[in-house]
Structure formats: structure tokens, C-alpha cells
Design a protein around this motif. Structure first.
Motif, PDB file in Angstrom:
ATOM      1  N   TYR A 249      -8.497  34.300  16.822  1.00 22.99           N
ATOM      2  CA  TYR A 249      -8.601  32.859  17.087  1.00 22.99           C
ATOM      3  C   TYR A 249     -10.021  32.373  16.812  1.00 22.99           C
ATOM      4  N   TRP A 250     -11.007  33.149  17.274  1.00 25.58           N
ATOM      5  CA  TRP A 250     -12.400  32.766  17.061  1.00 25.58           C
ATOM      6  C   TRP A 250     -12.727  32.688  15.576  1.00 25.58           C
ATOM      7  N   ALA A 251     -12.292  33.684  14.806  1.00 30.04           N
ATOM      8  CA  ALA A 251     -12.556  33.690  13.368  1.00 30.04           C
ATOM      9  C   ALA A 251     -11.875  32.503  12.689  1.00 30.04           C
ATOM     10  N   TRP A 252     -10.657  32.217  13.093  1.00 29.24           N
ATOM     11  CA  TRP A 252      -9.898  31.086  12.535  1.00 29.24           C
ATOM     12  C   TRP A 252     -10.633  29.766  12.768  1.00 29.24           C
ATOM     13  N   LYS A 253     -11.153  29.581  13.952  1.00 30.55           N
ATOM     14  CA  LYS A 253     -11.768  28.312  14.316  1.00 30.55           C
ATOM     15  C   LYS A 253     -13.240  28.193  13.921  1.00 30.55           C
ATOM     16  N   ASN A 254     -13.913  29.311  13.691  1.00 31.68           N
ATOM     17  CA  ASN A 254     -15.367  29.250  13.535  1.00 31.68           C
ATOM     18  C   ASN A 254     -15.912  29.851  12.247  1.00 31.68           C
ATOM     19  N   CYS A 255     -15.072  30.429  11.416  1.00 32.33           N
ATOM     20  CA  CYS A 255     -15.537  31.046  10.168  1.00 32.33           C
ATOM     21  C   CYS A 255     -15.000  30.296   8.959  1.00 32.33           C
TER      22      CYS A 255
ATOM     23  N   SER B 183      -6.334  29.796   3.369  1.00 28.31           N
ATOM     24  CA  SER B 183      -5.295  28.778   3.563  1.00 28.31           C
ATOM     25  C   SER B 183      -4.071  29.364   4.258  1.00 28.31           C
ATOM     26  N   LEU B 184      -3.732  30.598   3.921  1.00 31.22           N
ATOM     27  CA  LEU B 184      -2.602  31.253   4.579  1.00 31.22           C
ATOM     28  C   LEU B 184      -2.938  31.597   6.022  1.00 31.22           C
ATOM     29  N   LEU B 185      -4.169  32.031   6.263  1.00 29.60           N
ATOM     30  CA  LEU B 185      -4.583  32.339   7.624  1.00 29.60           C
ATOM     31  C   LEU B 185      -4.487  31.105   8.509  1.00 29.60           C
ATOM     32  N   ASP B 186      -4.870  29.951   7.982  1.00 30.42           N
ATOM     33  CA  ASP B 186      -4.753  28.705   8.744  1.00 30.42           C
ATOM     34  C   ASP B 186      -3.312  28.475   9.177  1.00 30.42           C
TER      35      ASP B 186
END
Length: 262
Positions: free
Chosen positions: A58-64, A172-175
């Protein structure tokens, strides 16, 4: 991201970023100043006892903002395909030089499947944890994204899966994956009462997450969003020694005597 909760020897390659999870719940003395932490920026660090490594995802998704984002564990990594003569298992970890030519060619990288043979994913979870987690997850999927329901039922009957919440994925897929995943898990968290659970059994959101990753991935292929050519399966290695005798005994006790894992 190399997910860890404590200081540990890390790969030296620049593609790896140590990320300490559950940081919001830890004393200052136990925080590692050289590691990134999941309690900065937008985060769910305090949910770590339930979500395990997924607070790191979640952190990587929101902050990287990287073009590809991956998740491995301090004790479990993707493995190089090359032979390496070394006693240090970290010398056998996938390198950035090896990964680079595959970026752009593949959209998703996953670990080799883990096989259960005498169990399905559903029955293994039923024997080792609390099956209500899977039943509630099915209901949530039926309500929120019913197009995934058929795939969910199929995956639960499988005897193997890509496990450990390990992946490397195009941004884009990770999002899309994370939006889908956390929408389901946040709802599941509301519906499960953990008061009688041990700490070990309380980590259910992380465990459900690693199963439904397979649901999401298979649905992308069935819907034509991804093809087999877009997905690269990589070998993985465990950094520490595994007591297969003990693991086997626990597996059989769960299967035949319904003794849950602790």
C-alpha cells in the motif's frame, strides 16, 4: 521493496529498497534509520498485524512513482537464473542487470507456483485458518465486482498458486490491482471479529490477499487484458533454512486432524 520488520542483511543491488513495515507500531529504538518506513506519506502502517507485507505494498502504491514496482521479503527473493557459486544466498538474488532487459517485454513478474497436491487452496485454508475469511471474501466480490466471482470459485479449487504477495508489476496495472485488492480487504476487515484470534491467525488480510492476487491475475487473462506472453514466472529462493520435516507434520496434522497453524 524488500519488506522487513527488523534489521536484516539486504541485497546490495540498487533496485532493492528495504522497507520496514508496521513502523507506526514500533518503538523508536527498533526502527532502522537507513530503511524506508511504511508510516510515512499516505499509509496503513497501523494495520500491519492484519495485513502483513501488504502495508508495504500500500505504501509503495501511494508513495512511489517508479515505472515498475515490486515486492519481495527479507527472507524470500526472486532468484537469478544464473549459476552462482556462493554460500551466501543473497548472491543468488535477481539483479537489476538481469531484470532490465525484461522490463517492457513483460508487464507482470510472479514467483513460481506453490503446489499443495492433496489440498485445494480452499481446503488448505479451511484446515489451517478460519474459512469464514474466504466465504466473506466471496460475498464481497459478489457485491463489489461480480464479474470476478466465477474466477474466484475456479481459483479456490486449484491446487497451486503464485504465493507470498510477491510480484513485480507495471505501474498502471499495479494501480488497478491495488485499488481492487484494498477495496475488498478493507471491507473484509470490517466484517471479521478478531477478538478470539491469536496474533498469528490475526494476519488474515495478508493471507487472503495472496490468494486473491491469483483471482485478479487469472481474470485479467480471461478478459484479454493480459496474455501469457505478458507474464514472466521467476524462480524464488528462501534465505534461511527450512525445516521441511516440521512443515510437513504441520501440513498433515491440519489436513487430517484439523489442527490450525500457529
Amino acid at each position: 521493496m524488500v519488506i522487513t520488520h527488523k534489521p536484516y542483511e539486504m541485497p546490495k543491488d540498487a533496485i532493492y529498497v528495504p522497507l520496514q513495515v508496521g513502523a507506526a507500531l514500533r518503538k523508536k529504538s527498533s526502527l532502522v534509520p537507513t530503511y524506508a518506513r511504511d508510516d510515512t506519506g499516505e499509509n496503513i502502517s497501523r494495520k500491519n498485524p492484519y495485513y502483513c507485507e501488504l502495508t508495504g505494498l500500500y505504501w509503495a502504491w501511494k508513495n512511489c512513482s517508479a515505472d515498475y514496482i515490486g515486492l519481495v521479503h527479507y527472507r524470500r527473493h526472486f532468484r537469478t537464473k544464473h549459476f552462482v557459486l556462493s554460500r551466501n544466498p543473497l548472491d543468488k538474488v535477481l539483479t537489476g542487470r538481469e531484470l532490465q532487459p525484461m522490463l517492457g517485454r513483460y508487464k507482470v513478474f510472479v514467483p513460481r507456483r506453490r503446489y499443495y497436491l492433496i489440498e485445494t487452496l480452499y481446503t488448505h485454508y479451511e484446515h489451517t485458518h478460519y474459512v469464514e475469511h474466504l466465504e466473506k471474501t466471496r460475498q464481497i466480490i459478489e457485491e463489489k465486482c461480480p464479474e470476478y466471482l466465477e474466477t474466484y470459485d475456479e481459483v479456490m479449487k486449484h491446487r497451486s498458486a503464485h504465493m507470498f504477495n510477491m510480484m513485480i508489476m507495471e505501474r498502471s496495472l499495479l494501480d488497478e490491482y491495488c485499488a481492487w485488492l484494498f477495496d475488498i480487504l478493507f471491507e473484509l476487515e470490517k466484517q471479521v471479529d478478531t477478538k478470539s484470534y491469536s496474533y498469528f491467525q490475526g494476519r488474515y488480510c495478508g493471507r487472503v490477499g495472496e490468494l486473491i492476487f491469483n483471482v485478479w491475475l487469472e481474470y485479467q487473462q480471461k478478459s484479454g487484458r493480459l496474455s501469457g506472453k505478458d507474464i514472466k514466472v521467476l524462480p524464488y529462493l528462501y534465505i534461511e533454512k527450512v525445516n521441511w520435516w516440521q512443515k510437513g507434520k504441520k501440513f498433515l496434522r491440519a489436513k487430517f486432524f484439523r489442527v490450525k497453524y500457529e
